[in-house]
Design an enzyme around this catalytic site. Structure first.
Site, short mmCIF file in Angstrom:
data_model
loop_
_atom_site.label_atom_id
_atom_site.label_comp_id
_atom_site.label_asym_id
_atom_site.label_seq_id
_atom_site.Cartn_x
_atom_site.Cartn_y
_atom_site.Cartn_z
N ALA A 288 9.31 -0.09 5.22
CA ALA A 288 9.29 0.91 4.15
C ALA A 288 8.08 1.82 4.23
CB ALA A 288 9.29 0.20 2.80
N GLY A 289 7.08 1.45 5.05
CA GLY A 289 5.83 2.21 5.07
C GLY A 289 4.90 1.76 3.95
N ASP B 86 -2.86 -1.01 10.36
CA ASP B 86 -2.96 -0.95 8.88
C ASP B 86 -3.65 -2.18 8.29
OD1 ASP B 86 -1.87 1.51 8.43
OD2 ASP B 86 0.16 0.78 8.05
N LYS C 276 0.84 -1.21 0.00
CA LYS C 276 0.00 0.00 0.00
C LYS C 276 0.87 1.25 0.00
CE LYS C 276 0.57 1.46 4.52
NZ LYS C 276 1.29 2.66 4.88
N SER D 276 -0.02 -6.47 5.13
CA SER D 276 -0.66 -7.11 4.00
C SER D 276 -0.53 -8.63 4.08
CB SER D 276 -0.01 -6.58 2.72
OG SER D 276 -0.71 -7.03 1.63
N GLY E 41 3.90 -4.02 4.05
CA GLY E 41 4.24 -5.41 3.73
C GLY E 41 3.76 -6.40 4.79
N GLY E 42 4.18 -6.19 6.02
CA GLY E 42 3.80 -7.11 7.11
C GLY E 42 2.29 -7.12 7.33
#
Ligand code: C5P
Length: 297
Positions: free
Chosen positions: A104-105, A143, A15, A111, A108-109
């Protein structure tokens, strides 16, 4: 519940924050957020194998530095799913092939965890409303609710209250991950101590996306966390943004708590050409496109 061994493969999409605003500190210690979130085609590949068993969870990834225990968000997702639904007669094996950069913002984790929730729902066949799934996601991390369905959405509250809007128009995206990583809690603490001078025009951004205007959208992409960066980190983000703009991006912005920076391009070809140039400077450089909200999960 009788379980037949089931293998589910899910794409866990990354995202971007087209905008990110921190409105203040909440009584629960979290911050009140107002963000416009966008799913992109860069994804991890998550394989979830569910077999009859006794509640064991195992997780493996292709990155040696990532946890393969209960600290892994994918593991947590399987654990919370089973606990909340009272399921204890299955074992869950999770394999995560990472492509989204870490720290990275780019979600990833989160998602990966959302993908595990979707896979667990399909594998077990339990009936869960969208609201139930979002609520489970929020128990794992702020998130994760957005990452369950993705698309283009406004996120409010802790970041867990999701309102999907019209899917973003077609465009090209380039994201680069500078060398440094930012600790999320540390950056939230820092934003408390700086006076945020500029806030994104979130309402205008949403209207621009709804009207399908690239130019109006691009000029409203903004992340307040950029104001909390200092020294070498601030300089690196600024220089990544300048490079993206020099290569023809309509706008360039940091995503989440960074350190990844993205640019939006009018065409896929424009993004590809810019990606080739930026790829010489940044080891982690990705060309992507927007992904629409999942209609069925
Ligand atoms: O929810 P999540 O576990 O992803 O949050 C990680 C950390 O980020 C929290 O412990 C908190 O320090 C910070 N955070 C916050 N306000 C939010 C979301 C996250 O302060 N809305």
């Amino acid at each position: 519940m009788d379980m037949i061994d089931t293998i589910i493969k899910e794409k866990a999409y990354g995202k971007l924050n087209l905008s990110l605003d921190v409105l203040g500190k909440r009584e629960d210690g979290y911050h009140e957020m107002l963000m416009v979130m966008q799913t992109i085609s860069l994804h991890d590949d998550v394989t979830v194998t569910v077999t009859g068993g006794t509640g064991k969870i195992s997780v493996s990834t292709n990155k040696h530095f990532l946890p393969n225990n209960e600290k892994n968000l994918g593991y947590k997702a399987a654990q919370i799913f089973m606990t909340e639904l009272g399921i204890n007669n299955i074992d869950v094996g999770i394999k995560i092939m990472k492509h989204i950069p870490v720290c990275a913002g780019m979600g990833g984790g989160s998602s990966d965890a959302a993908a595990v929730l979707r896979a667990m729902k399909r594998a077990t066949g339990v009936t869960l409303t969208a609201q139930d799934l979002l609520r489970l996601g929020a128990k794992i991390g702020s998130d994760i609710p957005f990452c369950i369905y993705g698309g283009t959405a406004i996120a409010r509250g802790r970041g867990t209250e999701i309102e999907n809007i019209r899917n973003l128009f077609d465009c090209g995206i380039v994201a680069v991950k500078p060398f440094f990583s930012v600790s999320t809690p540390a950056l939230f603490n820092k934003i408390d101590s700086v006076k945020v001078m500029i806030h994104p025009d979130t309402e205008g951004l949403v209207a621009a996306i709804e009207s399908g205007s690239l130019c109006e959208t691009a000029r409203r992409c903004f992340n307040v966390f950029e104001e909390a960066l200092t020294g070498k980190e601030a300089a690196t983000v600024r220089s990544a943004k300048d490079m993206l703009l020099n290569e023809g991006a309509e706008c360039a912005c940091m995503t989440g708590t960074g350190s990844a920076v993205f640019g939006i391009f009018e065409t896929h070809e424009g993004a590809k050409a810019a990606g080739e140039v930026l790829g010489r400077e940044f080891k982690e450089c990705f060309v992507a496109t927007p992904v629409e909200k999942a209609s069925e999960i």
